[in-house]
Design a protein around this motif. Structure first.
Motif, mmCIF file in Angstrom:
data_model
loop_
_atom_site.group_PDB
_atom_site.id
_atom_site.type_symbol
_atom_site.label_atom_id
_atom_site.label_comp_id
_atom_site.label_asym_id
_atom_site.label_seq_id
_atom_site.Cartn_x
_atom_site.Cartn_y
_atom_site.Cartn_z
ATOM 1 N N ALA A 99 0.823 -1.202 0.000
ATOM 2 C CA ALA A 99 0.000 0.000 0.000
ATOM 3 C C ALA A 99 0.867 1.265 0.000
ATOM 4 N N LYS A 100 1.943 1.230 0.765
ATOM 5 C CA LYS A 100 2.853 2.382 0.808
ATOM 6 C C LYS A 100 3.470 2.640 -0.560
ATOM 7 N N ARG A 101 3.893 1.585 -1.252
ATOM 8 C CA ARG A 101 4.503 1.742 -2.578
ATOM 9 C C ARG A 101 3.501 2.287 -3.587
ATOM 10 N N LEU A 102 2.232 2.046 -3.354
ATOM 11 C CA LEU A 102 1.185 2.548 -4.242
ATOM 12 C C LEU A 102 0.747 3.966 -3.888
ATOM 13 N N GLY A 103 1.379 4.540 -2.869
ATOM 14 C CA GLY A 103 0.979 5.869 -2.422
ATOM 15 C C GLY A 103 -0.291 5.860 -1.606
ATOM 16 N N LEU A 104 -0.663 4.676 -1.107
ATOM 17 C CA LEU A 104 -1.915 4.518 -0.380
ATOM 18 C C LEU A 104 -1.688 3.994 1.032
ATOM 19 N N GLY A 105 -0.488 4.230 1.573
ATOM 20 C CA GLY A 105 -0.194 3.810 2.933
ATOM 21 C C GLY A 105 -0.837 4.727 3.955
ATOM 22 N N ALA A 106 -0.823 4.285 5.200
ATOM 23 C CA ALA A 106 -1.468 5.049 6.270
ATOM 24 C C ALA A 106 -0.848 6.436 6.432
ATOM 25 N N ASP A 107 0.467 6.519 6.404
ATOM 26 C CA ASP A 107 1.125 7.817 6.620
ATOM 27 C C ASP A 107 0.724 8.821 5.555
ATOM 28 N N ALA A 108 0.735 8.408 4.301
ATOM 29 C CA ALA A 108 0.410 9.327 3.209
ATOM 30 C C ALA A 108 -1.046 9.786 3.277
ATOM 31 N N LEU A 109 -1.960 8.840 3.478
ATOM 32 C CA LEU A 109 -3.376 9.198 3.464
ATOM 33 C C LEU A 109 -3.783 9.975 4.705
ATOM 34 N N ARG A 110 -3.202 9.640 5.857
ATOM 35 C CA ARG A 110 -3.558 10.367 7.073
ATOM 36 C C ARG A 110 -2.867 11.727 7.148
ATOM 37 N N ALA A 111 -1.786 11.916 6.375
ATOM 38 C CA ALA A 111 -1.164 13.239 6.295
ATOM 39 C C ALA A 111 -2.105 14.233 5.615
ATOM 40 N N GLN A 112 -2.855 13.734 4.628
ATOM 41 C CA GLN A 112 -3.803 14.621 3.949
ATOM 42 C C GLN A 112 -5.145 14.679 4.677
ATOM 43 N N LYS A 113 -5.398 13.710 5.565
ATOM 44 C CA LYS A 113 -6.664 13.695 6.310
ATOM 45 C C LYS A 113 -6.423 13.036 7.658
#
Length: 397
Positions: A99-113
């Protein structure tokens, strides 16, 4: 109103553990946006089939919206990120790191929300030394202690006759998501949830925990009987077997009266549950001297009259045809795009007497792609371009 109406969930899961969890959430009213690759969830291609539709997919994907997005394409990743920003919850069960490699990891998504609840389901957790092992149910059962505790006395280990690791992880994921949503409402902050199949199975072994951690003895396979209580298991009848599950001296006394040996309740060999377990062969012989004289139905009837816990061993077909299953509506039909109607077993909990169920059966592949993208704010021209590029796909007409 269903309990989860107004909750929007982006479902990045496939096969069983994640879809099982999100199907339960759909039953409770959550809107589920299921992202599928162009070939669909793997379960669409696993039998048994009816009219070309997978039974396993149909059962575990009721009430969802299917949106086909190629997450290998950068445009597909951006689109999924956009959808995640419009959701309350994201659930994924990729191998850890994907998920992280797809740009859909927890850190990335929770950074925007930051208020997003993000739940990862995996075989062994996100930070385990075994994190990259294949997350097959039988592997998790083998490593958890379940197989070691399951099987005939003196026999080989056996797996449970269902994908229990997937189901357990799905159930714990639902518990985690619901708890995190309550926390989100109180604090305004979301949560990053890590649910492992192996951890879930280990957590569901309280009897084994008691034996291993408190009695300092080895866990042994005991077949259908209970390792700590006696009589407790399957007993031979004239035409099969009956279950008898006695817990405590009062029930044992009632059992002894029914089978015509009332003095056995005060026999020193049978005076306590622990001593009865030590003398289990003698207890079993005494009971089967009586049960073997009668058919199972008579054994169950006589013991039930004395309020001794008992049951016949039923097939699933027999149970689903029973008065209980009919009264509780365990199986219900949902409208289905190809089958007309699809029988499903939904979540079993009743809210004020009502067991909530999703409104529709499992979706066609990409059946809601256009509608969900329109709702997300994309124009018809943008959607047409994405379809032309193969980034998204609609259902076949």
């Amino acid at each position: 109103m269903k309990p989860l109406e107004g909750i929007r969930i982006l479902d990045l899961t496939r096969v069983l553990s994640g879809p099982f969890a999100t199907a339960l959430l759909a039953d409770l009213g959550a809107e589920i946006i299921k992202i599928e690759p162009p070939h669909g969830d793997e379960y669409r291609h696993i039998g048994p089939f009816r009219d070309g539709e997978s039974a396993l997919f149909t059962l575990t994907n009721r009430g969802k919206n299917s949106v086909v997005i190629d997450l290998k394409a950068p445009e597909g990743q951006s689109l999924a990120q956009q959808l995640a920003s419009q959701c309350d919850v994201v659930v994924e069960n990729f191998r850890p790191g994907v998920a992280k490699r797809l740009g859909l990891g927890a850190d990335a998504l929770r950074a925007q929300k930051p208020e997003l609840v993000y739940c990862s389901i995996s075989g062994f957790g996100q930070d385990s030394p075994e994190a990259q092992l294949p997350a097959f149910d039988i592997v998790a059962q083998a490593m958890s202690g379940w197989m070691d505790a399951t099987g005939e006395e003196g026999g080989a280990p056996l797996k449970v006759g269902e994908a229990l690791g997937d189901i357990a992880a799905g159930l714990y994921a639902v518990i985690a998501i619901l708890a995190a949503l309550i926390g989100q409402k109180r604090s305004g902050q979301g949560a990053t949830l890590d649910v492992a199949m192996l951890d879930s199975l280990v957590a569901m072994l309280p009897t084994s925990h008691a034996i291993h951690m408190y009695s300092d003895t080895a866990i042994e396979r005991v077949g259908n009987r209970h390792p700590l209580s006696t009589p407790f298991g399957a007993f031979r009848t004239k035409d099969g077997q009956a279950i008898i599950a006695v817990l405590g001296d009062r029930q044992f006394k009632s059992l002894c009266e029914v089978i015509g040996v009332p003095d056995a309740a005060t026999d020193p060999r049978f005076s306590t549950d622990e001593i009865r377990t030590q003398n289990e062969p003698a207890v079993r012989a005494m009971i089967e001297d009586w049960t073997s004289l009668y058919p199972t139905s008579t054994v169950v009837e006589k013991l039930s009259e004395a309020r001794v816990p008992t049951a016949p061993i039923m097939t699933l077909a027999e149970q689903l045809a029973s008065d209980h299953a009919q009264a509780r509506a365990l199986v219900r039909d949902l409208p289905h795009h190809r089958l007309g109607k699809s029988p499903v077993v939904g979540q079993p909990i009743r809210f004020d007497g009502k067991a909530h169920l999703a409104e529709n059966g499992a979706p066609s592949l990409g059946g809601e792609t256009r509608a969900i993208l329109q709702e997300a704010g994309l124009t018809e021209a943008q959607i047409a371009q994405l379809i032309s590029a193969g980034v998204v796909k609609e259902a076949d007409k």
